[in-house]
Design a protein around this motif. Structure first.
Motif, PDB file in Angstrom:
ATOM      1  N   SER A  58      -7.795  -3.029  -6.953  1.00  0.00           N
ATOM      2  CA  SER A  58      -7.446  -3.698  -5.607  1.00  0.00           C
ATOM      3  C   SER A  58      -6.131  -4.470  -5.841  1.00  0.00           C
ATOM      4  O   SER A  58      -5.525  -4.851  -7.039  1.00  0.00           O
ATOM      5  N   GLY A  59      -5.468  -4.579  -4.711  1.00  0.00           N
ATOM      6  CA  GLY A  59      -4.135  -5.229  -4.730  1.00  0.00           C
ATOM      7  C   GLY A  59      -2.951  -4.494  -4.448  1.00  0.00           C
ATOM      8  O   GLY A  59      -2.711  -3.379  -4.661  1.00  0.00           O
ATOM      9  N   ILE A  60      -2.106  -5.396  -4.171  1.00  0.00           N
ATOM     10  CA  ILE A  60      -0.481  -4.848  -3.602  1.00  0.00           C
ATOM     11  C   ILE A  60       0.533  -5.578  -4.496  1.00  0.00           C
ATOM     12  O   ILE A  60       0.271  -6.811  -4.685  1.00  0.00           O
ATOM     13  N   ILE A  69       0.250   0.022  -4.714  1.00  0.00           N
ATOM     14  CA  ILE A  69      -1.097  -0.324  -3.993  1.00  0.00           C
ATOM     15  C   ILE A  69      -2.370   0.261  -4.757  1.00  0.00           C
ATOM     16  O   ILE A  69      -2.597   1.345  -4.785  1.00  0.00           O
ATOM     17  N   THR A  73      -7.586  -1.026  -2.035  1.00  0.00           N
ATOM     18  CA  THR A  73      -6.896  -1.928  -0.971  1.00  0.00           C
ATOM     19  C   THR A  73      -7.584  -1.378   0.298  1.00  0.00           C
ATOM     20  O   THR A  73      -7.427  -0.018   0.507  1.00  0.00           O
ATOM     21  N   ARG A  74      -7.778  -2.425   0.891  1.00  0.00           N
ATOM     22  CA  ARG A  74      -8.317  -1.696   2.535  1.00  0.00           C
ATOM     23  C   ARG A  74      -6.968  -1.590   3.447  1.00  0.00           C
ATOM     24  O   ARG A  74      -6.023  -2.257   3.411  1.00  0.00           O
ATOM     25  N   GLU A  77      -5.655  -5.022   4.643  1.00  0.00           N
ATOM     26  CA  GLU A  77      -4.737  -5.608   4.030  1.00  0.00           C
ATOM     27  C   GLU A  77      -3.419  -5.112   3.859  1.00  0.00           C
ATOM     28  O   GLU A  77      -2.443  -5.879   3.747  1.00  0.00           O
ATOM     29  N   LEU A  78      -3.034  -3.814   3.904  1.00  0.00           N
ATOM     30  CA  LEU A  78      -1.892  -3.174   4.031  1.00  0.00           C
ATOM     31  C   LEU A  78      -1.234  -3.769   5.449  1.00  0.00           C
ATOM     32  O   LEU A  78      -0.114  -4.154   5.606  1.00  0.00           O
ATOM     33  N   SER A  81      -0.050  -7.424   5.162  1.00  0.00           N
ATOM     34  CA  SER A  81       0.817  -7.718   4.058  1.00  0.00           C
ATOM     35  C   SER A  81       2.117  -7.698   4.170  1.00  0.00           C
ATOM     36  O   SER A  81       2.895  -7.006   4.735  1.00  0.00           O
ATOM     37  N   THR A 108     -10.392   2.413   2.580  1.00  0.00           N
ATOM     38  CA  THR A 108      -9.305   2.113   1.654  1.00  0.00           C
ATOM     39  C   THR A 108      -8.373   3.262   1.428  1.00  0.00           C
ATOM     40  O   THR A 108      -8.244   4.299   1.662  1.00  0.00           O
ATOM     41  N   ALA A 166      -4.539   4.018  -8.043  1.00  0.00           N
ATOM     42  CA  ALA A 166      -3.507   3.262  -7.428  1.00  0.00           C
ATOM     43  C   ALA A 166      -2.618   4.527  -6.788  1.00  0.00           C
ATOM     44  O   ALA A 166      -2.719   5.668  -7.140  1.00  0.00           O
TER      45      ALA A 166
END
Lengths: 282, 794
Positions: A58-60, A69, A73-74, A77-78, A81, A108, A166
């Motif tokens: 997860s995570g950016i 990304i 990551t959902r 979230e994008l 962000s 995702t 990713a």
């Protein structure tokens, strides 16, 4: 509409997940496409490997000129962000067009890229930005460019036993312009046509244009002819017209329930004009 | 309440009529405390799943269910032949639709399946998932047959004949010919002609159909929990086809999550589910999933129509002539038949206008697709869209404004009572008053100016009107006369309990539309209590008065009137006994806010709770020769007119993106006349919800089939229902012409929105495209169809 019986595993690491992918196993991420196909019994794997909860996916983040990304990551979230808004504005513009908030809360990035629906926004964005896909498997990790990743209808470079960890896209540069134009029957539906446009300019002149179309072939379709028609020219009626004309050779749409291939090509041209005019006006 | 302004002729102290009283069931539903059929779990209950035909037309050579019978959790596997042994088949024809034919239909296919989705094998297991697993193990040896799917080709000489004994696929034909149509066309200044296509679509209830059947062999009692609009109709049908006395069948209908006409028919999978409980002696639940709903629920609307209209120089409509064809699947649906929709088209077209020459042919055709039958606004959207598109077309041909041509032709408001050219009697309609009210809400001149200006910048906006009539509150002339066990009357029982509360039981059902609110308001007003004192009971054949249920916008007009009359009777009972207690003449007393008061002063004399206490516990204090009653039942059936017709006018304002073909709905206005409005909020929400379903038909919804009769979009991703983001504001106004067939004066309001919206939107789109020379005569108006009309795609 109940799925056929399946086994379920919830690994605690990517390596464990990969080890479970041996055999008739399917990854469960956001489940927004998978669960429907399970319930409709269009697929019936022996094992669902639930990777939700794997923090490492997860995570950016931004590293140098690259936005990374994580696969889990959902979409939501994008959408929220600040990093994406600033560094990958094409994605920021495209994400609100993905279905509805309830779906974006679960869906995702990795799932969308792996499913590779030719009408989906994120695969098209990845290709328009000339990004790459990070893949892990029992043989180690590798990176595949977006141009090589999408091979055909729902077909990607992912091999059995591999998963996406990713995606990476280059951070937006000051001389890049972006636009997303899409037409759907209803808000949130898969588009009947659409373009994710990434244009690099030098003053008024286009240096390079990557126009990627959804619902225009078996994969997200990079329009090389249209890009060539724009390169070296200002965006004006003439170059827009030339880009539109080139689409017949660039795209390979097929008939579906909502429209014929001819309609899709027409709509792709309309989207092209709208995207380029917005870019020229920006 | 006493301080409220005057809203209706029913105003009196303690009147709730004409006021937006909250629905009594709203809190329960919002708290998630609703009881839908799927929420009910009975002891020893098992679950059914059906293997359905994968083919539109195929012989069943053999069925091998051995593996399914041995699968985990399976309680039984049964074929159509085994089910048929318990149950008489049915025939979906009505005797007053002369010449209609349809063969006996069994709950499940026996030797041959005639549509994709027809139930073939029933599997019952401890869970639905196990039942579905076992369905996959059933082996059917199919021999696919040529199918007659396309409804227009189904009448061709070389089309496969679905019921060989008939020789062709014609189910029913009706011809109407009034006046001298040929002469009228000869005299016409202008003749306009169009060919219309309306797509096949379906109801898409949020809650699917749902049934739990439970057979008690010790008492030979069948109890059926069901999501339905007509509990007594289903009681009669279960009894008849299983050879039971009606009192041995109890149908219980708890909360219903939308019905729209989908849940008022005889479905093979539901009848088979009742057979399954008899075979297994265990309660059986069957809830179709969404995919099954798309192939097993009724579909509606598919029509192709060739139509023309003759118009004089001054805009006067001289004649209408049309030929309508509709495909209904392989059987006519039981017991309402699949002929009513086209019958409505033939009866209603042209209804708002003075027309003296009228010719129409309607043909109903068998085909290998799911059955088609009555869905919200039966026939109305077809009749209205055809009629209103022709009116606009004629106005264009004459160079006349679309409002002006309507003004010239609408039946004058002082012409009532009158009859339509097709013989439909109208009590009192208000087309001109409704049009005037609408034009007060719509800035028509402003919209035209905006349209002109927008076109200069390549923006195409359109304004479309639709005048319409709506069938509501039908008499026995609708179904009963044709032999169907469908009651046109309905009843309401009111009982005052010992604490002065009012218990209301009615044969109509609550399906989310607010029937219980209306009953509560009318009963509260008629008796003199506050709504919080009322408990409403609906949906149980064992404890409610016999009635038809909820369909054809009949709940308010019919059960509402029964509630009013029952309320008067109970009020008289209360005042009689109160008069004795108070040594007062009953006529000098009234009931207001839960107390008996002096009619003149409003001063409280005795509370209803005290009346109840004395009547039920201290009857010894009343005269020995007097017996009190605090319960009254009254029924109502329309007698003066076959239908309580209503009228309305719609206006749609749209913007068409002429490059993408996408239609954007900018604004929408409706003025309707449903007689006395009991609850403005509920009427307006019925209109809005109805308009939105009409928008579905106009722009989005269509069951798409392959040439082989395979449904291509049987899911909610591909079958597009209207969604909130695309919906316009819908502004609603009222004109009130009370129903003279009842004291309450109410008519129905449930379907006019759906009936009018496709017409108004079709006209608005065509108005937008007029300068581009494009014209659409198809629903839904998809982007591709718009682009094709514009010549921008093939």
């Amino acid at each position: 509409m109940k799925p056929a019986p399946f086994n379920y595993a919830k690994p605690s690491s990517v390596d464990e997940a990969i080890s479970l992918l041996d055999g008739d196993a399917t990854l469960l991420a956001g489940g927004q496409s998978l669960v429907a196909t399970l319930n409709m019994r269009l697929s019936a794997p022996d094992l669902l490997v639930d990777i939700n909860g794997l923090e490492e996916l997860s995570g950016i983040s931004v590293d140098g000129g690259t936005v990374r990304i994580g696969a889990l990551t959902r979409h939501r979230e994008l959408e929220r962000s600040e990093v994406i808004a600033a560094q990958a504005p094409l994605i920021a513009e495209a994400v609100p067009l993905i279905a509805h908030p309830a779906i974006r809360n679960r869906g995702t990035v990795g799932g969308s890229i792996a499913f590779a629906d030719p009408a989906a926004e994120l695969p098209a964005c990845l290709l328009a930005l000339d990004g790459a896909v990070e893949i892990a498997g029992s043989g180690g990790r590798r990176k595949v460019g977006a141009g090589e990743f999408f091979r055909g209808l729902y077909d990607t470079a992912l091999e059995d036993g591999e998963l996406i960890t990713a995606i990476e896209v280059p951070a937006a540069a000051g001389n890049q312009r972006f636009a997303v134009e899409e037409v759907a029957r209803r808000h949130g539906d898969y588009g009947m046509a659409g373009v994710m446009a990434s244009v690099t300019v030098n003053g008024e002149t286009v240096e390079a244009a990557r126009l990627v179309y959804i619902a225009a072939g078996g994969t997200p379709m990079l329009a090389e002819g249209a890009g060539a028609a724009l390169a070296g020219n200002a965006i004006d009626e003439a170059s827009i017209g030339a880009a539109q004309s080139a689409l017949e050779g660039d795209l390979d749409p097929f008939d579906d329930m909502n429209s014929t291939a001819a309609t899709k090509l027409h709509l792709a041209r309309v989207m092209t004009e709208r995207a380029l005019k917005r870019i020229a006006g920006a | 309440m006493a301080d409220s302004p005057v809203v209706t002729v029913h105003d009196r102290p303690n009147s709730y009529i004409g006021r937006s009283v909250p629905r009594p069931n709203v809190q329960r539903l919002l708290h998630g405390r609703g009881t839908f059929t799927d929420d009910i779990k009975l002891p020893r209950m098992v679950h059914a799943a059906y293997l359905r035909s994968p083919f539109a037309h195929a012989d069943i050579k053999s069925i091998n269910a051995d593996a399914a019978k041995a699968a985990p959790g399976v309680a039984g596997v049964f074929t159509g032949k085994e089910i048929a042994e318990l149950c008489e088949p049915w025939v979906g024809v009505l005797s007053h639709l002369e010449g209609m034919r349809s063969p006996p239909q069994y709950p499940m296919a026996i030797d041959r399946a005639r549509w994709q989705g027809e139930p073939v094998v029933a599997v019952v297991a401890e869970t639905r998932a196990q039942a579905e697993d076992a369905v996959e193990l059933v082996e059917v040896d199919w021999a696919e047959l040529p199918a007659a799917c396309d409804m227009t080709a189904a009448l061709d000489a070389d089309a496969p004949v679905i019921h060989e004994e008939y020789g062709n696929n014609l189910c029913w034909e009706r011809i109407v010919d009034e006046g001298d149509v040929d002469a009228a066309f000869d005299q016409a200044a202008v003749v306009v002609e169009d060919e219309f296509t309306f797509g096949r679509h379906t109801g898409v209830t949020l809650e699917p159909r749902a049934i739990i059947s439970s057979w008690d062999p010790s008492e030979e009692q069948l109890t059926v929990y069901m999501s339905t609009q007509g509990p007594h109709m289903l009681q009669a049908i279960f009894a008849k086809h299983f050879g039971l006395e009606e009192h041995r069948v109890r149908v219980i209908c708890k909360d219903v999550g939308g019905a729209f006409g989908i849940k008022v028919h005889t479905y093979g999978d539901e009848i088979a589910t009742a057979a399954l409980t008899m075979l297994l002696k265990r309660p059986v639940k069957f809830i179709p999933d969404r995919m099954e709903s798309f192939t097993a629920d009724i579909h509606a609307r598919h029509h192709t129509i060739k139509a023309r209209m003759a118009v004089a120089e001054d805009g006067k409509i001289l004649a209408i002539d049309f030929d309508d064809l509709t495909g209904i699947g392989p059987y006519s649906m039981y017991p309402r038949s699949s002929g009513i929709e086209i019958n409505q088209v033939l009866n209603l077209t042209g209804g708002p206008y003075t027309i003296e020459n009228y010719r129409a042919r309607g043909r109903v055709v068998f085909q290998n697709k799911p059955l088609m039958c009555q869905y919200r606004a039966v026939g109305h959207p077809i009749a209205t869209a055809m009629q209103e598109a022709l009116v606009d077309h004629a106005a264009q041909a004459l160079g006349m404004d679309v409002v002006e041509i309507r003004e010239k032709n609408l039946v004058p408001d002082d012409a009532y009572p009158t009859k339509s050219i097709t013989g439909m009697p109208f009590d009192k309609l208000s087309h001109h008053a409704a049009k005037d009210k609408l034009l007060g809400m719509v800035d028509y001149a402003g919209l035209r100016a905006d349209q002109e200006k927008a076109r200069e910048s390549g923006i195409y906006r359109g304004i479309g009107f639709a005048c319409m009539i709506e069938v509501t509150s039908p008499s026995p002339m609708f179904y009963g006369v044709g032999g169907a066990p469908i009651s046109a009357q309905d009843g309401v029982t009111l009982r005052l309990d010992a604490k002065g509360n009012l218990i209301v039981a009615s044969g109509v059902t609550e399906q989310g539309q607010g029937a219980e609110a209306v009953l509560s308001q009318v009963a509260a007003t008629a008796v003199g209590v506050t709504p919080d004192k009322i408990k409403i009971i609906t949906g149980d054949t064992e404890i409610t008065p016999y009635g038809g249920g909820t369909w054809a916008s009949r709940g308010t007009g019919i059960a509402g009137e029964a509630a009013a009359q029952a309320g008067h009777a109970l009020r008289d009972q209360v005042l009689e006994v109160a008069g004795i207690m108070l040594q007062s003449e009953p006529r000098k007393l009234d009931i207001r806010d839960n107390a008996v008061v002096d009619a003149d002063t409003g001063n409280e004399r005795i509370s209803l709770a005290e009346v109840g206490r004395v009547v039920y516990y201290r009857a010894d204090t009343l005269p020995k020769d007097y017996q009190s009653e605090l319960i009254a039942t009254r029924h109502h059936v329309p007698k003066k007119f076959p239908f309580a017709f209503t009228n309305g006018i719609h206006c749609s304002h749209v913007e068409v993106d002429v490059d993408t073909g996408v239609v954007k709905l900018l604004n929408y206005w409706v003025v309707e006349d449903c007689g006395t409005v009991i609850n403005p909020l509920l009427v307006e929400e019925q209109v809005r919800g109805g308009v939105i379903q009409g928008i579905g038909g106009a722009l989005y919804e269509e069951c798409l089939y392959s040439d082989e009769g395979q449904l291509l979009n049987g899911n909610l991703a591909d079958y597009l229902v209207p969604m909130a983001a695309e919906m316009p504001d819908i502004q609603v106004g009222h004109v009130t012409s009370p129903n003279s067939d009842s004291e309450l004066g109410a008519k129905g309001a449930g379907e006019g929105g759906t009936g009018g919206a496709p017409a108004a939107i079709l006209n608005a789109v065509n108005d937008a495209l007029l300068p581009l020379g494009a014209r659409l005569t198809v629903n839904p108006m998809t982007p591709e169809r718009v682009l094709r009309a514009l010549g921008k795609t093939e």
